[in-house]
Design a protein around this motif. Structure first.
Motif, PDB file in Angstrom:
ATOM      1  N   MET A 116     -17.395  13.383  -0.103  1.00  0.00           N
ATOM      2  CA  MET A 116     -17.496  12.174  -0.872  1.00  0.00           C
ATOM      3  C   MET A 116     -17.695  12.467  -2.350  1.00  0.00           C
ATOM      4  N   GLY A 117     -18.066  13.649  -2.682  1.00  0.00           N
ATOM      5  CA  GLY A 117     -18.181  14.029  -4.075  1.00  0.00           C
ATOM      6  C   GLY A 117     -19.081  13.106  -4.867  1.00  0.00           C
ATOM      7  N   ASN A 118     -18.526  12.535  -5.925  1.00  0.00           N
ATOM      8  CA  ASN A 118     -19.323  11.739  -6.837  1.00  0.00           C
ATOM      9  C   ASN A 118     -19.632  10.335  -6.329  1.00  0.00           C
ATOM     10  N   THR A 119     -19.324  10.022  -5.084  1.00  0.00           N
ATOM     11  CA  THR A 119     -19.668   8.714  -4.528  1.00  0.00           C
ATOM     12  C   THR A 119     -20.954   8.775  -3.708  1.00  0.00           C
ATOM     13  N   ALA A 120     -21.549   9.960  -3.583  1.00  0.00           N
ATOM     14  CA  ALA A 120     -22.782  10.082  -2.803  1.00  0.00           C
ATOM     15  C   ALA A 120     -23.906   9.307  -3.478  1.00  0.00           C
ATOM     16  N   LEU A 121     -24.820   8.845  -2.671  1.00  0.00           N
ATOM     17  CA  LEU A 121     -25.978   8.111  -3.168  1.00  0.00           C
ATOM     18  C   LEU A 121     -27.149   9.046  -3.347  1.00  0.00           C
ATOM     19  N   SER A 122     -28.035   8.672  -4.240  1.00  0.00           N
ATOM     20  CA  SER A 122     -29.261   9.418  -4.462  1.00  0.00           C
ATOM     21  C   SER A 122     -30.437   8.570  -4.006  1.00  0.00           C
ATOM     22  N   PRO A 123     -31.464   9.180  -3.429  1.00  0.00           N
ATOM     23  CA  PRO A 123     -32.634   8.402  -3.023  1.00  0.00           C
ATOM     24  C   PRO A 123     -33.323   7.710  -4.195  1.00  0.00           C
ATOM     25  N   THR A 124     -33.048   8.135  -5.426  1.00  0.00           N
ATOM     26  CA  THR A 124     -33.674   7.518  -6.593  1.00  0.00           C
ATOM     27  C   THR A 124     -32.841   6.388  -7.182  1.00  0.00           C
ATOM     28  N   ASP A 125     -31.632   6.152  -6.674  1.00  0.00           N
ATOM     29  CA  ASP A 125     -30.815   5.042  -7.157  1.00  0.00           C
ATOM     30  C   ASP A 125     -31.491   3.728  -6.813  1.00  0.00           C
ATOM     31  N   THR A 126     -31.581   2.828  -7.782  1.00  0.00           N
ATOM     32  CA  THR A 126     -32.217   1.539  -7.537  1.00  0.00           C
ATOM     33  C   THR A 126     -31.391   0.417  -8.143  1.00  0.00           C
ATOM     34  N   GLY A 127     -31.654  -0.808  -7.674  1.00  0.00           N
ATOM     35  CA  GLY A 127     -30.977  -1.982  -8.194  1.00  0.00           C
ATOM     36  C   GLY A 127     -29.475  -1.839  -8.157  1.00  0.00           C
ATOM     37  N   LEU A 128     -28.813  -2.471  -9.099  1.00  0.00           N
ATOM     38  CA  LEU A 128     -27.353  -2.406  -9.122  1.00  0.00           C
ATOM     39  C   LEU A 128     -26.841  -0.989  -9.338  1.00  0.00           C
ATOM     40  N   ARG A 129     -27.615  -0.138 -10.012  1.00  0.00           N
ATOM     41  CA  ARG A 129     -27.179   1.247 -10.255  1.00  0.00           C
ATOM     42  C   ARG A 129     -27.036   2.015  -8.955  1.00  0.00           C
ATOM     43  N   GLY A 130     -27.747   1.597  -7.925  1.00  0.00           N
ATOM     44  CA  GLY A 130     -27.691   2.291  -6.650  1.00  0.00           C
ATOM     45  C   GLY A 130     -26.831   1.584  -5.629  1.00  0.00           C
ATOM     46  N   THR A 131     -25.850   0.820  -6.114  1.00  0.00           N
ATOM     47  CA  THR A 131     -25.020   0.044  -5.202  1.00  0.00           C
ATOM     48  C   THR A 131     -23.582   0.546  -5.217  1.00  0.00           C
ATOM     49  N   VAL A 132     -23.005   0.637  -4.032  1.00  0.00           N
ATOM     50  CA  VAL A 132     -21.597   0.988  -3.881  1.00  0.00           C
ATOM     51  C   VAL A 132     -20.924  -0.139  -3.103  1.00  0.00           C
ATOM     52  N   LEU A 133     -19.811  -0.637  -3.617  1.00  0.00           N
ATOM     53  CA  LEU A 133     -18.980  -1.616  -2.920  1.00  0.00           C
ATOM     54  C   LEU A 133     -17.807  -0.871  -2.311  1.00  0.00           C
ATOM     55  N   VAL A 134     -17.652  -1.001  -0.987  1.00  0.00           N
ATOM     56  CA  VAL A 134     -16.573  -0.321  -0.267  1.00  0.00           C
ATOM     57  C   VAL A 134     -15.652  -1.392   0.312  1.00  0.00           C
ATOM     58  N   LEU A 135     -14.422  -1.431  -0.191  1.00  0.00           N
ATOM     59  CA  LEU A 135     -13.423  -2.398   0.256  1.00  0.00           C
ATOM     60  C   LEU A 135     -12.324  -1.694   1.031  1.00  0.00           C
ATOM     61  N   GLY A 136     -11.647  -2.435   1.889  1.00  0.00           N
ATOM     62  CA  GLY A 136     -10.515  -1.899   2.631  1.00  0.00           C
ATOM     63  C   GLY A 136     -10.056  -2.907   3.654  1.00  0.00           C
ATOM     64  N   GLY A 137      -8.994  -2.581   4.322  1.00  0.00           N
ATOM     65  CA  GLY A 137      -8.465  -3.446   5.366  1.00  0.00           C
ATOM     66  C   GLY A 137      -9.152  -3.180   6.695  1.00  0.00           C
ATOM     67  N   ALA A 138      -8.739  -3.935   7.688  1.00  0.00           N
ATOM     68  CA  ALA A 138      -9.272  -3.749   9.039  1.00  0.00           C
ATOM     69  C   ALA A 138      -8.940  -2.346   9.535  1.00  0.00           C
ATOM     70  N   ARG A 139      -9.925  -1.705  10.133  1.00  0.00           N
ATOM     71  CA  ARG A 139      -9.771  -0.358  10.697  1.00  0.00           C
ATOM     72  C   ARG A 139      -9.316   0.676   9.669  1.00  0.00           C
ATOM     73  N   SER A 140      -9.724   0.480   8.418  1.00  0.00           N
ATOM     74  CA  SER A 140      -9.333   1.408   7.358  1.00  0.00           C
ATOM     75  C   SER A 140     -10.241   2.632   7.290  1.00  0.00           C
ATOM     76  N   GLY A 141     -11.439   2.531   7.887  1.00  0.00           N
ATOM     77  CA  GLY A 141     -12.414   3.612   7.815  1.00  0.00           C
ATOM     78  C   GLY A 141     -13.549   3.315   6.853  1.00  0.00           C
ATOM     79  N   LYS A 142     -13.594   2.087   6.325  1.00  0.00           N
ATOM     80  CA  LYS A 142     -14.614   1.742   5.335  1.00  0.00           C
ATOM     81  C   LYS A 142     -16.027   1.775   5.917  1.00  0.00           C
ATOM     82  N   SER A 143     -16.214   1.305   7.128  1.00  0.00           N
ATOM     83  CA  SER A 143     -17.552   1.318   7.730  1.00  0.00           C
ATOM     84  C   SER A 143     -18.013   2.743   8.013  1.00  0.00           C
ATOM     85  N   ARG A 144     -17.138   3.564   8.511  1.00  0.00           N
ATOM     86  CA  ARG A 144     -17.494   4.959   8.797  1.00  0.00           C
ATOM     87  C   ARG A 144     -17.907   5.683   7.514  1.00  0.00           C
TER      88      ARG A 144
END
Length: 185
Positions: free
Chosen positions: A1-29
């Motif tokens: 995942m490289g630079n998309t990994a989360l840090s335990p210190t991320d907070t508020g909007l800075r610690g948010t990732v929006l993952v979009l995709g179609g059905a069965r695209s792998g977004k939940s995984r």
């Protein structure tokens, strides 16, 4: 995942990732993997409703796939902000925004007010947050009014979130594409 990994210190909007995709695209995984890279526990905020037996089976399957180790699953189709506030200090995965939106529309709730409250709640969170949404605007124009409204509201919801959060991914065929990454290096 490289630079998309989360840090335990991320907070508020800075610690948010929006993952979009179609059905069965792998977004939940992908979203689950981002969260489980952090120390447990994690909250899985599920917005789906078992309207029929097939959907009930899907929900059971998803629970079994995820397992119970480390996950606290909270099923809440409408009041996601309440759950997010109750677990403000725990990494959280909301799956999914578009089912939440469907539930709001079917219950004839005020979508704009719910979205505004959601955004305020998201900004106040103190732990990393991953939001999953179905990208529904890539297909044909729906044939009925409710479906067109749903498509339009989903597009507006995703745009509003994407504007304010630092990271947005699009997933197709299990592969993430970074649409936005404003995380300082």
């Amino acid at each position: 995942m490289g630079n998309t990994a989360l840090s335990p210190t991320d907070t508020g909007l800075r610690g948010t990732v929006l993952v979009l995709g179609g059905a069965r695209s792998g977004k939940s995984r992908l979203s689950e993997a981002m969260l489980t890279a952090l120390p447990a526990p994690w909250v899985y905020l599920a917005t789906g409703r078992a309207w029929d037996e097939e959907m009930h089976e899907r929900i059971l399957h998803h629970r079994a796939e995820r397992g119970s180790t480390g996950w606290l699953t909270v099923e809440e189709p409408l009041e996601v902000q309440t759950v997010m506030r109750e677990h403000a200090h725990t990494p959280l995965l909301l799956d999914c925004l578009t089912l939440w939106l469907s539930n709001l529309l079917l219950e004839e709730r005020d979508v704009q007010a719910a979205t505004a409250d959601f955004m305020a709640c998201l900004a106040a969170r103190r732990a990393p947050t991953v939001l999953v949404g179905n990208e529904v605007g890539l297909g044909i124009v729906p044939e009925n009014r409710l479906a067109r409204r749903f498509r339009d509201e989903a597009g507006r919801l995703h745009q509003r979130i994407a504007r304010d959060v630092p990271r947005v991914l699009f997933v197709a065929a299990g592969l993430p594409l970074t649409l936005k990454n404003e995380v300082p290096h």
